[in-house]
Design an enzyme around this catalytic site. Structure first.
Site, short mmCIF file in Angstrom:
data_model
loop_
_atom_site.label_atom_id
_atom_site.label_comp_id
_atom_site.label_asym_id
_atom_site.label_seq_id
_atom_site.Cartn_x
_atom_site.Cartn_y
_atom_site.Cartn_z
N GLN A 64 -50.32 54.70 -56.02
CA GLN A 64 -51.60 54.37 -56.45
C GLN A 64 -51.88 54.28 -57.93
OE1 GLN A 64 -53.03 57.05 -53.10
NE2 GLN A 64 -54.76 55.70 -53.28
N HIS A 159 -45.77 60.55 -50.39
CA HIS A 159 -47.11 60.05 -50.33
C HIS A 159 -47.26 58.44 -49.89
CE1 HIS A 159 -51.69 60.93 -51.65
NE2 HIS A 159 -51.68 59.65 -50.91
N ASN A 203 -47.92 63.86 -47.37
CA ASN A 203 -49.16 63.50 -47.55
C ASN A 203 -49.84 62.91 -46.27
OD1 ASN A 203 -51.93 63.36 -49.02
ND2 ASN A 203 -51.59 61.17 -48.11
N GLU A 204 -50.63 63.39 -45.40
CA GLU A 204 -51.27 62.87 -44.33
C GLU A 204 -50.18 62.11 -43.36
OE1 GLU A 204 -54.33 60.38 -46.27
OE2 GLU A 204 -55.49 61.84 -46.70
O1 IFM Z 1 -56.47 57.16 -51.42
C1 IFM Z 1 -56.35 57.91 -50.22
C2 IFM Z 1 -55.04 58.94 -50.78
O2 IFM Z 1 -54.06 58.16 -50.83
C3 IFM Z 1 -54.95 59.51 -49.29
N1 IFM Z 1 -56.13 60.25 -48.98
C4 IFM Z 1 -57.27 59.39 -48.82
C5 IFM Z 1 -57.44 59.05 -50.30
C6 IFM Z 1 -58.84 58.07 -50.24
O3 IFM Z 1 -59.03 57.22 -49.22
#
Ligand code: IFM
Length: 447
Positions: A64, A159, A203-204
């Site tokens: 990002q 991520h 991540n998530e």
């Molecule tokens: O930008 C994302 C991130 O990559 C993962 N969690 C939520 C953020 C905001 O939507």
């Protein structure tokens, strides 16, 4: 025999999930009926002080913010017509890769004592089995730059962005591919573990599964629910393996996983069915995974962004955006600071340290970021008072950055990045967070 075993495994996982969901719903309905634990008492202290050594940070993710991650699955995806809002691209826009020193100077100005960032797998291993020393050197420099400024790193190993070659081999769909991830983790940990104590293996994972395989808004953009159980078991296995690799190298390391947790509630408090659905979704989305990996977790990374309601009186969009919630929304998100307290209390049962590894708001909306942060920090304070062992808070994100398929429309950063010149400026709305981080406290404006 092998495929029989796999099928049996999938069936066992699905049955276990259903069973756990039902049990969780049942318990939650009981507690709703007999012991509704909503809210907390308001402190009469003017200043709410946090525990010593509390970490105040901000987070980013490699894809990002870095730019130029040409070997990632996301790179390929962003070149495809219509995938990213406004046709936004990552290359040469934020360039944290080239400007991290400057970004860390600004983080210091904001009094941050920690920074969460991710290592880009597709840089470290651009082709299968080829590890790029120059890139690991880059991350070594990043860690050194943080150390020079007394900023403690928290490193995410994966991520959302995977190498394109990994995706071509079936990515997380195939159990045998977990070995590729562990080879990558081995390499990173062998090279960087001396400088890192706090690791997140991933991540998530549920967001990855949902966006990649259900809504198909992210690569590999497949709408294929049959993949979900396999993805789930491969990802949890990958976490466990990474946990062991890190601990073999450094017994004192702290290893966690970052979970996306919204506050899911019945729209009508007394509607039993809405209660059951809300707690089933909450369990399936968050707690089922934690229950599976809890023996391989030193801490839990919690992301909290918004509240979601289950409203069965709506014809569609049962997981709703109700009119009064929409008022407070951007990116379809209903901000509700009190939900953070409730979400944190649900994690108490694991008896693990918690870091809030993401919480944030984009700035194209009316919500004042100062107030947003103050209110969430206050709710976190009450959760600590009520026994949740929260040890850090990471605002998402340090910089304005590429919000996946939303492109640059949602600017969450504490620091504004001019998308043409790359010039960085701390936003006016970020200074209250600097005050909070600097004094390790928050002003109690509820008095
Ligand atoms: O930008 C994302 C991130 O990559 C993962 N969690 C939520 C953020 C905001 O939507």
């Amino acid at each position: 025999m092998k495929s029989l075993n796999k099928n049996v495994l999938v069936i066992i996982i699905v049955i276990t999930m259903l069973f756990c969901c039902l049990m969780s719903s049942f318990c939650s309905v009981l507690s709703f009926k007999y012991n509704n634990p909503h809210g907390h008492e308001i402190s009469d202290e003017e200043i709410l002080i946090f525990p010593e050594n509390f970490l105040w940070g901000a987070a980013t993710a490699s894809y990002q913010v870095e730019g130029g991650n040409v070997n990632s699955s996301w790179w390929r995806f962003e070149q495809e017509e219509g995938r990213i809002k406004n046709g936004d691209r990552t290359d040469g826009i934020i360039n944290h890769y080239g400007r991290y020193e400057e970004d860390f100077d600004l983080a210091s100005k904001l009094s941050l004592n920690s920074y969460r960032f991710s290592i880009e797998w597709s840089r470290i291993e651009p082709q299968k089995g080829e590890f790029d020393e120059k890139e690991i050197e880059h991350y070594r420099d990043v860690l050194q730059a943080l150390k020079d400024r007394d900023i403690k790193p928290m490193v995410t190993l994966w991520h959302h962005s995977v190498p394109a070659w990994f995706e071509d081999l079936g990515g997380w769909e195939r159990g045998e591919n977990v070995d590729y991830y562990t080879e990558y983790v081995n390499y990173v940990v062998a090279n960087l573990s001396e400088e890192v104590e706090l690791w997140l293996t991933m991540n998530e994972p549920m967001a990855y599964i949902t966006c990649g395989y259900v809504s198909a808004k992210w690569p590999p953009a497949k709408q294929d629910l049959t993949q979900v159980p396999g993805l789930f078991s491969n990802l949890t296995l990958a976490h466990k393996e990474a946990y062991s690799i890190i601990h073999e190298k450094d017994a004192n390391a702290q290893v966690g996983i970052a979970e996306h947790s919204s506050y899911i509630v019945p729209y009508h408090e007394k509607n039993i069915l809405e209660n059951i659905i809300a707690s089933t979704i909450d369990y399936a989305w968050v707690h089922y995974l934690i229950d599976i990996v809890k023996d391989e977790l030193d801490f839990i990374g919690v992301h909290y962004y918004y509240k979601q309601s289950i409203n069965l009186s709506l014809a569609k969009d049962v997981l709703t955006k109700d009119p009064e919630e929409i008022e407070n929304q951007s990116l379809d998100r209903a901000y509700y600071p009190e939900g953070l307290y409730e979400v944190l209390l649900k994690y108490k049962r694991y008896e693990k340290p918690i870091y809030i590894t993401e919480i944030g708001v984009p700035d194209y909306h009316e919500i004042d970021r100062n107030q947003f942060i103050r209110e969430h920090v206050r709710e976190m304070y009450y959760a600590i008072q009520d026994g949740v062992d929260v040890r850090g808070f990471y605002y998402w994100s340090l910089l304005d950055c590429f919000e996946w398929s939303e492109g640059y429309d949602a600017e969450f950063g504490l620091i504004d990045v001019n998308l043409e010149t790359q010039e960085r400026t701390i936003k006016d709305e970020s200074w209250e967070y600097a005050l909070i981080a600097g004094c390790n406290c928050v002003y109690n404006d509820e008095l």
